[in-house]
Design an enzyme around this catalytic site. Sequence first.
Site, mmCIF file in Angstrom:
data_model
loop_
_atom_site.group_PDB
_atom_site.id
_atom_site.type_symbol
_atom_site.label_atom_id
_atom_site.label_comp_id
_atom_site.label_asym_id
_atom_site.label_seq_id
_atom_site.Cartn_x
_atom_site.Cartn_y
_atom_site.Cartn_z
ATOM 1 N N ASN A 94 0.829 -1.205 0.000
ATOM 2 C CA ASN A 94 0.000 0.000 0.000
ATOM 3 C C ASN A 94 0.866 1.260 0.000
ATOM 4 O OD1 ASN A 94 -2.132 -1.770 0.149
ATOM 5 N ND2 ASN A 94 -2.345 -1.596 2.367
ATOM 6 N N HIS A 111 5.976 -0.597 -2.684
ATOM 7 C CA HIS A 111 5.505 0.122 -3.880
ATOM 8 C C HIS A 111 5.532 1.629 -3.695
ATOM 9 C CE1 HIS A 111 3.088 -3.700 -5.102
ATOM 10 N NE2 HIS A 111 4.358 -3.794 -5.404
ATOM 11 N N GLY A 178 -5.238 -9.009 3.049
ATOM 12 C CA GLY A 178 -5.906 -8.039 2.180
ATOM 13 C C GLY A 178 -5.232 -7.818 0.850
ATOM 14 N N THR A 179 -4.729 -8.926 0.244
ATOM 15 C CA THR A 179 -4.117 -8.778 -1.072
ATOM 16 C C THR A 179 -4.625 -9.874 -2.004
ATOM 17 O OG1 THR A 179 -2.033 -8.716 -2.318
ATOM 18 C CG2 THR A 179 -2.042 -10.035 -0.275
ATOM 19 N N SER A 180 -4.874 -9.480 -3.253
ATOM 20 C CA SER A 180 -5.484 -10.414 -4.223
ATOM 21 C C SER A 180 -4.447 -11.370 -4.812
ATOM 22 C CB SER A 180 -6.141 -9.617 -5.356
ATOM 23 O OG SER A 180 -5.139 -8.879 -6.062
ATOM 24 N N ASN A 204 -8.118 -12.755 4.076
ATOM 25 C CA ASN A 204 -8.645 -12.011 2.944
ATOM 26 C C ASN A 204 -10.164 -12.113 2.920
ATOM 27 O OD1 ASN A 204 -7.231 -10.464 0.915
ATOM 28 N ND2 ASN A 204 -8.270 -11.741 -0.588
ATOM 29 N N LEU A 205 -10.782 -11.133 2.226
ATOM 30 C CA LEU A 205 -12.247 -11.156 2.147
ATOM 31 C C LEU A 205 -12.726 -12.348 1.339
ATOM 32 C CD1 LEU A 205 -14.578 -9.401 3.117
ATOM 33 C CD2 LEU A 205 -14.520 -8.178 0.945
ATOM 34 N N GLU A 206 -11.856 -12.770 0.378
ATOM 35 C CA GLU A 206 -12.161 -13.970 -0.418
ATOM 36 C C GLU A 206 -10.832 -14.622 -0.747
ATOM 37 O OE1 GLU A 206 -14.143 -12.064 -3.647
ATOM 38 O OE2 GLU A 206 -12.302 -11.151 -4.402
HETATM 39 C C1 BV8 Z 1 8.026 -5.342 -11.959
HETATM 40 C C2 BV8 Z 1 1.606 1.529 -6.715
HETATM 41 C C3 BV8 Z 1 9.999 -5.707 -13.188
HETATM 42 C C4 BV8 Z 1 0.742 2.201 -7.727
HETATM 43 C C5 BV8 Z 1 1.436 -0.765 -7.422
HETATM 44 C C6 BV8 Z 1 3.687 -6.693 -18.273
HETATM 45 C C7 BV8 Z 1 4.438 -5.530 -18.339
HETATM 46 C C8 BV8 Z 1 5.119 -5.027 -17.240
HETATM 47 C C9 BV8 Z 1 5.073 -5.716 -16.029
HETATM 48 C C10 BV8 Z 1 4.301 -6.847 -15.986
HETATM 49 C C11 BV8 Z 1 3.617 -7.349 -17.072
HETATM 50 N N1 BV8 Z 1 2.962 -8.475 -16.680
HETATM 51 C C12 BV8 Z 1 3.194 -8.705 -15.367
HETATM 52 C C13 BV8 Z 1 4.016 -7.728 -14.942
HETATM 53 C C14 BV8 Z 1 4.534 -7.571 -13.608
HETATM 54 C C15 BV8 Z 1 3.654 -6.548 -12.907
HETATM 55 C C16 BV8 Z 1 2.388 -7.260 -12.473
HETATM 56 O O1 BV8 Z 1 2.428 -8.064 -11.569
HETATM 57 N N2 BV8 Z 1 1.263 -6.951 -13.161
HETATM 58 C C17 BV8 Z 1 0.006 -7.577 -12.813
HETATM 59 C C18 BV8 Z 1 -1.142 -6.588 -13.042
HETATM 60 C C19 BV8 Z 1 -0.148 -8.830 -13.670
HETATM 61 N N3 BV8 Z 1 4.407 -6.087 -11.780
HETATM 62 C C20 BV8 Z 1 5.139 -4.978 -11.926
HETATM 63 O O2 BV8 Z 1 5.135 -4.263 -12.909
HETATM 64 C C21 BV8 Z 1 6.042 -4.680 -10.758
HETATM 65 N N4 BV8 Z 1 7.360 -4.436 -11.229
HETATM 66 O O3 BV8 Z 1 7.595 -6.427 -12.243
HETATM 67 O O4 BV8 Z 1 9.240 -4.866 -12.336
HETATM 68 C C22 BV8 Z 1 11.317 -5.068 -13.354
HETATM 69 C C23 BV8 Z 1 12.444 -5.860 -13.260
HETATM 70 C C24 BV8 Z 1 13.680 -5.285 -13.421
HETATM 71 C C25 BV8 Z 1 13.774 -3.906 -13.669
HETATM 72 C C26 BV8 Z 1 12.628 -3.117 -13.771
HETATM 73 C C27 BV8 Z 1 11.389 -3.692 -13.608
HETATM 74 C C28 BV8 Z 1 5.595 -3.429 -10.029
HETATM 75 C C29 BV8 Z 1 4.241 -3.673 -9.402
HETATM 76 C C30 BV8 Z 1 3.904 -2.465 -8.539
HETATM 77 C C31 BV8 Z 1 2.841 -1.646 -9.213
HETATM 78 N N5 BV8 Z 1 2.394 -0.602 -8.280
HETATM 79 N N6 BV8 Z 1 1.111 0.180 -6.539
HETATM 80 C C32 BV8 Z 1 -0.476 2.761 -7.082
HETATM 81 O O5 BV8 Z 1 -0.854 2.342 -5.965
HETATM 82 O O6 BV8 Z 1 -1.080 3.633 -7.728
HETATM 83 S S1 BV8 Z 1 0.610 -2.220 -7.338
HETATM 84 C C33 BV8 Z 1 -0.994 -1.860 -6.920
HETATM 85 O O7 BV8 Z 1 -1.771 -2.954 -7.295
HETATM 86 C C34 BV8 Z 1 -1.215 -1.711 -5.472
HETATM 87 O O8 BV8 Z 1 -0.199 -1.069 -4.783
HETATM 88 C C35 BV8 Z 1 -1.374 -3.101 -5.020
HETATM 89 O O9 BV8 Z 1 -0.132 -3.607 -4.617
HETATM 90 C C36 BV8 Z 1 -1.757 -3.822 -6.261
HETATM 91 C C37 BV8 Z 1 -3.116 -4.385 -6.071
HETATM 92 O O10 BV8 Z 1 -2.883 -5.443 -5.239
HETATM 93 P P1 BV8 Z 1 -3.634 -5.597 -3.858
HETATM 94 O O11 BV8 Z 1 -2.969 -4.766 -2.832
HETATM 95 O O12 BV8 Z 1 -3.709 -7.057 -3.649
HETATM 96 O O13 BV8 Z 1 -5.043 -4.969 -4.053
HETATM 97 P P2 BV8 Z 1 -6.271 -5.594 -4.830
HETATM 98 O O14 BV8 Z 1 -7.278 -4.523 -4.977
HETATM 99 O O15 BV8 Z 1 -5.772 -6.308 -6.052
HETATM 100 O O16 BV8 Z 1 -6.814 -6.719 -3.822
HETATM 101 C C38 BV8 Z 1 -7.401 -6.337 -2.593
HETATM 102 C C39 BV8 Z 1 -7.724 -7.617 -1.869
HETATM 103 O O17 BV8 Z 1 -8.254 -7.268 -0.601
HETATM 104 C C40 BV8 Z 1 -8.775 -8.446 -2.586
HETATM 105 O O18 BV8 Z 1 -8.356 -9.796 -2.600
HETATM 106 C C41 BV8 Z 1 -10.016 -8.292 -1.708
HETATM 107 O O19 BV8 Z 1 -10.776 -9.485 -1.654
HETATM 108 C C42 BV8 Z 1 -9.413 -8.026 -0.358
HETATM 109 N N7 BV8 Z 1 -10.249 -7.222 0.525
HETATM 110 C C43 BV8 Z 1 -11.123 -6.241 0.198
HETATM 111 N N8 BV8 Z 1 -11.682 -5.754 1.328
HETATM 112 C C44 BV8 Z 1 -11.152 -6.447 2.368
HETATM 113 C C45 BV8 Z 1 -10.229 -7.380 1.866
HETATM 114 N N9 BV8 Z 1 -9.547 -8.218 2.649
HETATM 115 C C46 BV8 Z 1 -9.768 -8.143 3.983
HETATM 116 N N10 BV8 Z 1 -10.630 -7.271 4.552
HETATM 117 C C47 BV8 Z 1 -11.339 -6.421 3.781
HETATM 118 N N11 BV8 Z 1 -12.201 -5.563 4.352
#
Ligand code: BV8
Length: 236
Positions: A94, A111, A178-180, A204-206
Amino acid sequence: MTQNKSGKTVILTGAGISAESGLQTFRDANGLWEGHRPEEVATPEAFASNPDMVHRFYNARRQKLAEVKPNAAHQALVDLENYLGDDFLLITQNVDDLHERAGIQRVMHLHGELLKKRCSWCNQVDRCDSDLSVSDVCPVCDRPEGMRPHIVWFGEMPFRMEEIINAIKEADQFWAIGTSGQVYPAAGFVEIAKSAGASTVEMNLEAASNSSLFDESIIGPATETLPPFVGALIAS
Ligand code: BV8
């Protein structure tokens, strides 16, 4: 399975731990931001081609952050840290400061942080608690049009990776809250913990995408699942 002797508990949090404070998660925000998916706005390419839109995205989130406060799940992690001391480490995906505002001392922002800005030219990092725009000038190198949020965008290398991987390899316990489990490299941390002999718990929520990798899965809102889980651990 080799047991680590470190006794360290390493915790990874995601957007879900801040959801009950009123901050949107990325999944909830699967809607669109001005017609774009968040994953498309949080990229260097988007910032290069449309800096005003990217600044609007983060300015709105910074303004929202000022209106919300930490919740009982954030507080439960503070209670755990007070109990474990140096055997506790929090890694958060976060970019909000709710863990710090709850009182956490040992936290690493994988991040980046919404309340910091960085000059693209000289890399100077400063606190940022107001709107950013392309007209901002760097207070150090005096160059314009380079101020950006100090946040790791998709395609950029996350911060402090070596320290984080080393800490996970030392862990006895690895909890993901809390991460997907959809964003790498964070989604792969559980595998590193498992191969190092740690017990792994998901809260997690799910069930998350990588749920099958966890020894235990506790489903429900974090404010309802985490406080009793921590309370029972401290009581034992
Ligand atoms: C990297 C800051 C390599 C921004 C974030 C193609 C091209 C380029 C890269 C990639 C690609 N394909 C894959 C990648 C890798 C990519 C990636 O993983 N993409 C995904 C989409 C497939 N990763 C990257 O690019 C990373 N860097 O790979 O670099 C590299 C190597 C060498 C040199 C240079 C580079 C960088 C990733 C970081 C991106 N930035 N954040 C911003 O915030 O604006 S990530 C961003 O999304 C968030 O910070 C967060 O981390 C992420 C979402 O994840 P979650 O935190 O899990 O949130 P989400 O909403 O998904 O889930 C919430 C969960 O909570 C759910 O499960 C829900 O059920 C649950 N929940 C809800 N309510 C509750 C709860 N649980 C409990 N209680 C509740 N009440």
